[in-house]
Design an enzyme around this catalytic site. Structure first.
Site, mmCIF file in Angstrom:
data_model
loop_
_atom_site.group_PDB
_atom_site.id
_atom_site.type_symbol
_atom_site.label_atom_id
_atom_site.label_comp_id
_atom_site.label_asym_id
_atom_site.label_seq_id
_atom_site.Cartn_x
_atom_site.Cartn_y
_atom_site.Cartn_z
ATOM 1 N N ARG A 193 0.812 -1.212 0.000
ATOM 2 C CA ARG A 193 0.000 0.000 0.000
ATOM 3 C C ARG A 193 0.849 1.267 0.000
ATOM 4 O O ARG A 193 0.532 2.235 -0.683
ATOM 5 C CB ARG A 193 -0.940 0.019 1.214
ATOM 6 C CG ARG A 193 -2.156 -0.869 1.078
ATOM 7 C CD ARG A 193 -3.088 -0.712 2.272
ATOM 8 N NE ARG A 193 -4.253 -1.577 2.122
ATOM 9 C CZ ARG A 193 -5.367 -1.249 1.483
ATOM 10 N NH1 ARG A 193 -5.475 -0.052 0.942
ATOM 11 N NH2 ARG A 193 -6.367 -2.092 1.403
ATOM 12 N N GLU A 241 -2.274 -8.503 3.647
ATOM 13 C CA GLU A 241 -3.723 -8.453 3.832
ATOM 14 C C GLU A 241 -4.353 -9.727 3.309
ATOM 15 O O GLU A 241 -3.822 -10.378 2.401
ATOM 16 C CB GLU A 241 -4.312 -7.231 3.120
ATOM 17 C CG GLU A 241 -3.791 -5.908 3.676
ATOM 18 C CD GLU A 241 -4.459 -4.701 3.038
ATOM 19 O OE1 GLU A 241 -5.548 -4.870 2.453
ATOM 20 O OE2 GLU A 241 -3.889 -3.598 3.134
ATOM 21 N N GLU A 245 -10.047 -1.275 -5.488
ATOM 22 C CA GLU A 245 -9.313 -0.442 -4.535
ATOM 23 C C GLU A 245 -7.907 -0.159 -5.037
ATOM 24 O O GLU A 245 -7.385 0.946 -4.849
ATOM 25 C CB GLU A 245 -9.257 -1.113 -3.165
ATOM 26 C CG GLU A 245 -8.643 -0.193 -2.121
ATOM 27 C CD GLU A 245 -8.658 -0.780 -0.717
ATOM 28 O OE1 GLU A 245 -8.378 -0.032 0.229
ATOM 29 O OE2 GLU A 245 -8.943 -1.981 -0.588
ATOM 30 N N ASP A 274 -11.643 7.374 -10.815
ATOM 31 C CA ASP A 274 -11.898 8.760 -10.414
ATOM 32 C C ASP A 274 -10.799 9.650 -10.995
ATOM 33 O O ASP A 274 -9.941 10.167 -10.292
ATOM 34 C CB ASP A 274 -11.933 8.857 -8.885
ATOM 35 C CG ASP A 274 -12.310 10.260 -8.420
ATOM 36 O OD1 ASP A 274 -12.889 11.005 -9.229
ATOM 37 O OD2 ASP A 274 -12.025 10.591 -7.260
ATOM 38 N N HIS A 320 -19.235 -7.161 0.897
ATOM 39 C CA HIS A 320 -18.445 -7.945 -0.049
ATOM 40 C C HIS A 320 -18.370 -7.120 -1.337
ATOM 41 O O HIS A 320 -19.260 -7.176 -2.182
ATOM 42 C CB HIS A 320 -19.100 -9.302 -0.329
ATOM 43 C CG HIS A 320 -19.162 -10.199 0.873
ATOM 44 N ND1 HIS A 320 -18.072 -10.480 1.655
ATOM 45 C CD2 HIS A 320 -20.208 -10.883 1.426
ATOM 46 C CE1 HIS A 320 -18.417 -11.306 2.636
ATOM 47 N NE2 HIS A 320 -19.717 -11.550 2.519
ATOM 48 N N CYS A 357 -16.626 -7.342 -3.902
ATOM 49 C CA CYS A 357 -16.482 -8.088 -5.161
ATOM 50 C C CYS A 357 -17.841 -8.380 -5.790
ATOM 51 O O CYS A 357 -17.948 -8.536 -7.004
ATOM 52 C CB CYS A 357 -15.741 -9.398 -4.918
ATOM 53 S SG CYS A 357 -14.126 -9.169 -4.158
#
Length: 929
Positions: A582, A615, A626, A683, A895, A897
């Site tokens: 990240r 993660e 994400e 975005d 969820h 997904c």
């Protein structure tokens, strides 16, 4: 049978007693009373125009009599060389003075007409030499050609010759004048049988209709001059005539100047090669239809509909079996379609259900070159008809979609009454572009420049041995040398071509299969029709499905190849797997994608699977969303230095002085392509010019309006300034300055010695175009080239260019801007015991609808992994709200997904609101809650 009816039915107006009465009627005299009806006024002016034309050709060509002594005839040698405008003005003056007119000119005019209508004489006599009547007629013509007599206006002959078939049999045809006479006769006799028979006979025959409503002298300037002339042409003064001539000359000079300005230094407005002209007199045709619509009760409608059915079937058969060679002159078939498509009654019920489908089917068999000519004719001569005609075709398609019974075995692609209007609509689509504002095709160019040799990722692209497949080019667009990218401003907005009922009814999986069987769009008889080759009619949401199927098939193909490699002992990863941290997401993604590009760029077309180090999230789509969001947030951050932020438009632009390597910009291009390829919305906030450049068109001055409105308005003011003191007012040279993200000022000369060249009236257009070229293209060429090549690495084999315009690509990347949560509520499904009327669900939607927009975005991000609205609106999101146990202190979970929101059954609305706001504001990552 009434002999006069028979005369009209055969098209021989001269033989009719009714015609004779009309011709000799004092109503056609120039001295007629001022209280004539509108129709008689039209007939009078049309007859006057014919006499003026005869004076015109007498002045230009003469009567052919070498002994002519008429001072107003070129054959006498007493007429000086006149320009067409001068001859037209003098012809109007001679008409007003009732000057002498050589009678032989009547024969000359008739011969000119016969060139258009089949070379029969002006008296409508058959050209069959075996006919004694024909011999007498020919003798009469010969006799009249030997005399030169005065011809006062009171003897106006408004008749026109009938067309003759190759066998000498006369062919009926219509003109505005004939139609008005027929209407007068029908009103006087209180019977419309004559009109019904005439329309039925002319409109059922392609030969008759192709010879109807023709211009008498297409090259004559008389029409333009008469438009400016006073209503009463009697006793015009010489000053008035000179004014008319001067106005026409001024119009031509103005048009010529406009054309030159349009084609001057900077691509202000591109004028394609002159559109095809047409011999149909469009204004006369429209006046005729207007008069026809005034007939009470539409008594002729049924006969005209059946005539069009006969006409369309005949034309369809000829085009299908014999092709366009069944017509001696291809223009004749174009005349037929122009006359039919100009009919304002096509949208009424009986025409729409019966006649129009047949007309569309016949038009769909036109060869490509005639489709192109028809598009040019519609763009040039029929602009006012484009919108009504488009609406009529849309109405027909919608009617057939709604009333049809379609199954998996019989789809909308199999229905001729839907596909044929769609094919005709494509002609309108290109006519719409031609009728609007076009940029020159030179602005479209492929990226052929060599990449940097010191950049590993770009080097990997350059070393790719697989050549880039050619982009799809529509055959009709290629014939017209026009592309949708050339259209700066279409006559009608492109969205008016969308048909939502059709888009909803199409099963895109089957349509995609049809497209793959015929990707060229030829759609021959053995091929299946695909709406992907007519993408202008589909909404962006439906086209997105077509792109989705193409992407998924490529992904499955890569998986299958990986399986085969594993069988033969060369195992490969069936997915494009990225493992990133990240806090180092840019560096990690760059290294991973660089390795993929160097080893095998085709791996970019595998399904993306992202893993965040440390993660536990398993990527079924949500983790990828994400990943894209985080990488976009970081790389578009102005502090990163790759992009500049335009405060006025809230958009980002390439930093021309960026210190980042080309590989970083290539990465952004790959990310953008991967997002489209994996159906993920980003975005990002690019100005529209970025998407135009991605699709292959350079930026121009007009793109500055969206990129930097303040600058655009300043340059526009400069272009519109007409004063002689421009140098003192603007004090601008061809040297410009700009700043980078750190505020450093740079100077650039737009041309050699630009600092010493002041912008003036003569070079202001050049300055504006060079300025726009530098800002939008030259200054960021290196950065954008890398960005576009990264994008092409992922999208080069997809039908992106076929399906989407630049405006639609923006929707594809950024999603819809319409946050309508009522749509989301209607589309949401419920599971685990919840239903629409459950108290918790009612409380949930009540809370959501009262949220500010920013909180709504966070809710979308929490439940789906993205805060963007998919193409087509929130109704396409398919959110699922499931019960997650009884009331408790647990927060809602999701969820991402699968777009599933897990909601405990909270007892109170206040508790639901508290837990929901905490969840959407503080959740991040996987396994954090």
């Amino acid at each position: 049978m009434n002999p006069k009816d028979k005369a009209y039915r055969t098209g021989d107006g001269e033989a009719s007693s009714a015609s004779a009465t009309a011709l000799s009627s004092p109503e056609l005299s120039p001295s007629s009373p001022s209280n004539l009806s509108a129709e008689n006024d039209t007939m009078k002016r049309a007859a006057a125009k014919k006499l003026i034309e005869r004076y015109f050709y007498q002045l230009i060509d003469g009567c052919g009599n070498s002994n002519c002594d008429n001072e107003f005839c070129a054959s006498s040698g007493k007429v000086k060389n006149l320009t067409p405008n001068q001859a037209a003005a003098q012809a109007i003056q001679l008409f007003s003075q009732e000057a002498r007119l050589c009678d032989t000119q009547r024969t000359k005019v008739a011969r000119t007409q016969s060139d258009i209508r089949g070379k029969n004489n002006e008296f409508g006599i058959s050209t069959n030499s075996s006919s004694p009547e024909a011999s007498k007629g020919a003798e009469a013509v010969t006799t009249s050609s030997k005399t030169c007599t005065s011809f006062p206006k009171s003897e106006i002959d408004s008749s026109q010759p009938s067309s003759a078939s190759p066998q000498g049999k006369q062919v009926p045809f219509l003109t505005e004048e004939k139609l008005l006479k027929i209407l007068e006769t029908c009103k006087r006799e209180n019977s419309y049988s004559l009109l019904i028979r005439t329309l039925g006979e002319v409109y059922s025959s392609s030969v008759s209709l192709s010879q109807s409503f023709l211009k008498q002298h297409p090259d004559s300037p008389i029409d333009a001059m008469l438009d400016k002339a006073p209503k009463d042409l009697k006793n015009l003064k010489k000053e008035d005539v000179r004014t008319l001539e001067g106005d026409l000359d001024k119009d031509e000079d103005s048009q010529e100047a406009t054309d030159k300005a349009d084609c001057s230094e900077g691509c202000n407005s591109y004028k394609p090669s002159a559109p095809d002209d047409i011999s149909v007199d469009i204004p006369s045709l429209r006046r005729s239809y207007k008069a026809l619509l005034e007939v009470p009760g539409n008594v002729y409608e049924s006969a005209l509909v059946h005539a069009l059915l006969t006409l369309s079937s005949g034309v369809d058969l000829d085009l299908t079996v014999f092709g366009v060679t069944s017509w001696k002159n291809p223009e004749d078939i174009l005349n037929v379609f122009v006359i039919v498509l100009e009919m304002p009654m096509l949208g009424s019920s009986e025409y729409l259900e019966l006649a129009l489908p047949k007309v569309c089917k016949a038009a769909s068999h036109l060869p490509l070159n005639l489709q192109a000519r028809l598009a040019r004719i519609l763009a040039r001569h029929c602009k006012p008809r484009l919108k009504p005609l488009l609406e009529t075709l849309q109405q027909l398609i919608t009617l057939k979609v709604i009333s049809g019974h379609f199954t998996r075995d019989y789809c909308v692609q199999d229905e001729d009454h839907i596909t044929a209007p769609t094919k005709l609509m494509k002609v309108l689509y290109y006519a719409n572009m031609l009728a609007g504002e076009l940029d020159p095709p030179e602005l479209r160019q492929e990226d052929t420049s060599a990449p940097s040799t010191d950049d590993s990722l770009l080097g990997a692209i350059a070393s790719n041995k697989n050549p880039r497949p050619p982009q799809h080019e529509d055959p009709l667009g290629a014939e017209l040398h026009v592309n949708v990218l050339d259209s700066r401003k279409p006559y009608l907005h492109f969205t008016e071509f969308y048909n939502e009922p059709l888009s909803d009814a199409i099963e895109m999986d089957k349509d995609f299969a049809c497209y793959k069987s015929d990707p060229s769009g030829s759609s021959g008889s053995q091929k299946k029709f695909s709406f992907m080759n007519f993408a202008f009619i589909l909404t962006p949401a439906t086209k997105t499905l077509g792109l989705y199927y193409d992407n998924r098939i490529r992904m499955y193909s890569e998986r299958r190849m990986s399986f085969f490699h594993s069988v033969v002992g060369q195992p490969t990863n069936p997915y494009l797997r990225l493992k990133v941290r990240r806090d180092h997401i840019i560096d990690d993604a760059l290294v991973e994608l660089e390795m993929v590009a160097m080893e095998n760029p085709k791996d970019l077309k595998k399904q993306l699977v992202v893993e965040f180090e440390g993660e536990q999230g398993i990527d079924e789509g949500g983790v990828s969303k994400e990943f894209f969001q985080l990488i976009v947030e970081e790389i578009f951050n102005p502090d990163y230095g790759m992009f500049t932020f335009q405060l006025e438009t809230q958009t980002v632009w390439f930093n021309p002085t960026s210190f980042e390597s080309d590989a970083q910009f290539t990465l952004i291009g790959i990310v953008l392509g991967l997002a489209i390829y994996n159906n993920i919305i980003l975005d990002v906030h690019f100005p529209m010019v970025v998407y135009k450049k991605l699709m292959g068109k350079k930026g121009t001055y007009y793109d500055l309006e969206d990129w930097n409105p303040a600058l655009f308005n300043g340059l526009k003011e400069m272009l519109e300034y007409e004063g002689d003191d421009m140098e003192e007012i603007f004090v601008q040279t061809f040297r410009i300055c700009y700043q980078d993200v750190f505020g450093t000022t740079f100077f650039h000369e737009l041309k050699d010695g630009g600092d010493h060249i002041l912008v003036c009236q003569h070079n202001k257009r050049e300055f504006v175009d060079l300025y726009a070229e530098f800002l939008l293209n030259t200054s960021v060429e290196k950065q954008f080239r890398a960005f576009r090549r990264g994008f092409q690495m992922v999208t080069d084999e997809s039908p992106l260019h076929l399906l989407f315009r630049p405006e639609e690509v923006e929707q594809l990347v950024c999603g819809s801007k319409n946050f309508d949560f009522n749509e989301l509520e209607e589309a949401t499904e419920y599971d685990g015991g919840y239903a629409l009327d459950s108290p918790v669900i009612k409380n949930f939607w009540d809370i959501v609808h009262k949220m500010p927009l920013e909180s709504k975005r966070k809710l979308l991000q929490f439940a789906t992994g993205s805060d963007r609205v998919p193409v087509g609106g929130l109704s396409k999101l398919k959110l699922i709200i499931a019960r997650n146990g009884p009331d408790s202190d647990r927060l809602p979970t999701a969820h991402t997904c699968f777009n599933v929101l897990l909601l405990p059954e909270y007892e109170t609305k206040e508790k639901l609101n508290d837990r929901l706001m905490k969840a959407i504001n503080y959740s991040k990552g996987f396994g954090m809650l």
